[in-house]
Design a protein around this motif. Structure first.
Motif, mmCIF file in Angstrom:
data_model
loop_
_atom_site.group_PDB
_atom_site.id
_atom_site.type_symbol
_atom_site.label_atom_id
_atom_site.label_comp_id
_atom_site.label_asym_id
_atom_site.label_seq_id
_atom_site.Cartn_x
_atom_site.Cartn_y
_atom_site.Cartn_z
ATOM 1 N N VAL A 106 0.841 -1.281 0.020
ATOM 2 C CA VAL A 106 -0.138 0.068 0.062
ATOM 3 C C VAL A 106 0.757 1.135 0.036
ATOM 4 O O VAL A 106 2.003 1.231 0.645
ATOM 5 C CB VAL A 106 -1.053 -0.073 1.193
ATOM 6 N N TYR B 49 -12.594 3.193 -5.922
ATOM 7 C CA TYR B 49 -11.554 2.638 -5.407
ATOM 8 C C TYR B 49 -12.043 1.091 -4.620
ATOM 9 O O TYR B 49 -13.121 1.235 -4.325
ATOM 10 C CB TYR B 49 -11.039 3.295 -4.023
ATOM 11 N N ARG C 145 -2.519 -7.565 1.526
ATOM 12 C CA ARG C 145 -3.609 -6.134 1.670
ATOM 13 C C ARG C 145 -3.199 -5.577 0.369
ATOM 14 O O ARG C 145 -1.929 -5.745 -0.354
ATOM 15 C CB ARG C 145 -2.843 -5.176 2.746
ATOM 16 N N GLU D 232 -4.809 -9.541 -7.056
ATOM 17 C CA GLU D 232 -5.074 -9.256 -5.686
ATOM 18 C C GLU D 232 -6.583 -9.816 -5.296
ATOM 19 O O GLU D 232 -6.572 -10.241 -4.312
ATOM 20 C CB GLU D 232 -5.192 -7.592 -5.577
ATOM 21 N N LEU E 179 -7.885 -4.108 3.725
ATOM 22 C CA LEU E 179 -6.875 -3.501 4.357
ATOM 23 C C LEU E 179 -6.878 -4.018 5.857
ATOM 24 O O LEU E 179 -7.418 -3.076 6.688
ATOM 25 C CB LEU E 179 -6.801 -2.150 4.042
ATOM 26 N N HIS F 275 -4.710 -1.782 -1.982
ATOM 27 C CA HIS F 275 -5.480 -0.480 -1.931
ATOM 28 C C HIS F 275 -5.476 -0.235 -3.638
ATOM 29 O O HIS F 275 -4.220 0.210 -4.082
ATOM 30 C CB HIS F 275 -5.177 0.595 -1.235
ATOM 31 N N GLN F 276 -6.653 -0.382 -4.386
ATOM 32 C CA GLN F 276 -6.590 -0.273 -5.870
ATOM 33 C C GLN F 276 -7.222 0.963 -6.206
ATOM 34 O O GLN F 276 -8.623 1.146 -6.021
ATOM 35 C CB GLN F 276 -7.071 -1.423 -6.368
ATOM 36 N N PHE G 65 -10.515 -2.078 -1.837
ATOM 37 C CA PHE G 65 -9.388 -2.424 -1.199
ATOM 38 C C PHE G 65 -9.594 -3.238 -0.116
ATOM 39 O O PHE G 65 -10.887 -3.757 0.327
ATOM 40 C CB PHE G 65 -8.833 -1.066 -0.451
#
Length: 334
Positions: free
Chosen positions: A99, A111, A167, A155, A115, A169-170, A113
């Protein structure tokens, strides 16, 4: 500016509710609230659609900058999807593998994600209206939709491992016109009660599909630009290997090694060139060969099943019916 903890912010926020509005179960399953605190004037709408699926809309008018520490505990096994309609968030996540240490989420973008078990600092600038829709999808529910994960970005494929998955975050991309239409339909739902819940669930899932498809399309277009002539030849060779070994096909990893590409390029390249997944192509070939053998009538149905790679006759019959709408015995009689 001082960073406050999540507990401190929650205490301030709850204190403000004594002067403002909070309503539970407005339509049997949702929660609506309005309040004002020293940082912002807030509105929220939460909808629990089914176990493992929740959606919420946030609208906060910030008159003072807020730096807030958030903690995602290790039991947070949810995939989170966000669509920003206005405003911006800055997020600091130092030392989190996979990340960025400092990134923004802003209006016009979406977005996705995963996490769990992290601490982050979320910065909300003053003098802005922050509006976003957020979807929480439990991993068990996400994984229940299909076993055909090889069409998804790596992912998402790794989420099959549950909370031990890496983890990520895209930043998926810009909110498309179709996404905006679906967001508008969610925020202006014309129904009530049971029909409202059904409608909102369908639209929430539609929004997730549009987001996943956007991520896939972006990955595929990137892959297409990077495919060389030798890669394309290797993918055609992989297809030939599958066609010749319907009864005992190689695993995905072995097939990739045989043709000299990595498994990601095999999966994505196969889909881009041939319009289906590796498994989907294998399955289609098996079923077409099964039809040919059934027409020849030299093998029993159990023999046909074995010839196309099925150890179980019942599983073969189920797959054949799903593909052609009739059982092998019915097809043979016709």
């Amino acid at each position: 500016m001082k960073t406050i903890t999540e507990a401190e912010y929650t205490e301030q926020w709850e204190a403000s509710l004594h002067k403002h509005y909070l309503a539970y179960n407005v339509d049997g399953f949702d929660r609506v609230g309005r309040c004002q605190n020293q940082y912002s004037k807030d509105y929220f709408w939460e909808i629990q659609l089914r176990p493992g699926l929740m959606v919420e809309f946030i609208e906060d008018d910030y008159h003072r900058c807020l730096n807030k520490e958030n903690h995602h505990d290790d039991s947070m096994t949810v995939l989170v999807s966000k669509f920003y309609l206005s405003g911006v968030h800055r997020v600091l996540t130092p030392g989190i593998k996979g990340v960025k240490e400092d990134y923004e989420e802003k209006a016009g973008y979406n977005y996705l994600f995963f996490l769990p078990d992290i601490k982050e600092i979320e910065i909300s600038p003053a003098n802005q209206r922050l509006q976003f829709l957020r979807i929480f999808l439990e991993l068990d529910l996400f994984c229940a939709f299909s076993t055909d994960f090889d069409i998804l970005p790596d992912e998402l494929q790794l989420l099959k491992a549950g909370k031990s998955a890496p983890r990520f975050h895209q930043a998926v991309g810009k909110i498309t016109a179709k996404m905006r239409d679906t967001l508008r339909e969610i925020l202006n739902c014309p129904y009530h009660g049971m029909m409202k819940r059904m409608y909102l669930e369908s639209k929430t899932l539609e929004l997730l599909v549009l987001q996943l498809n956007q991520w896939n399309d972006d990955r595929n277009s990137t892959l297409t630009r990077t495919l060389q002539r030798e890669d394309i030849e290797r993918l055609h060779y992989a297809r030939e290997i599958l066609s010749r070994n319907l009864d005992n096909p190689p695993s995905l990893m072995n097939l990739a090694r045989q043709v000299g590409v990595n498994d990601y390029k095999l999966k994505m390249g196969f889909r881009q060139l041939f319009g289906t997944t590796v498994y989907g192509y294998l399955q289609a070939c098996r079923m077409e060969h099964a039809k040919q053998l059934l027409n020849e009538r030299s093998l029993s149905i159990a023999g046909v099943a074995h010839a196309v790679g099925y150890a179980s006759q019942s599983r073969f019959c189920h797959a054949f019916k799903r593909q052609f709408g009739m059982t092998p015995s019915t097809y043979r009689r016709v």
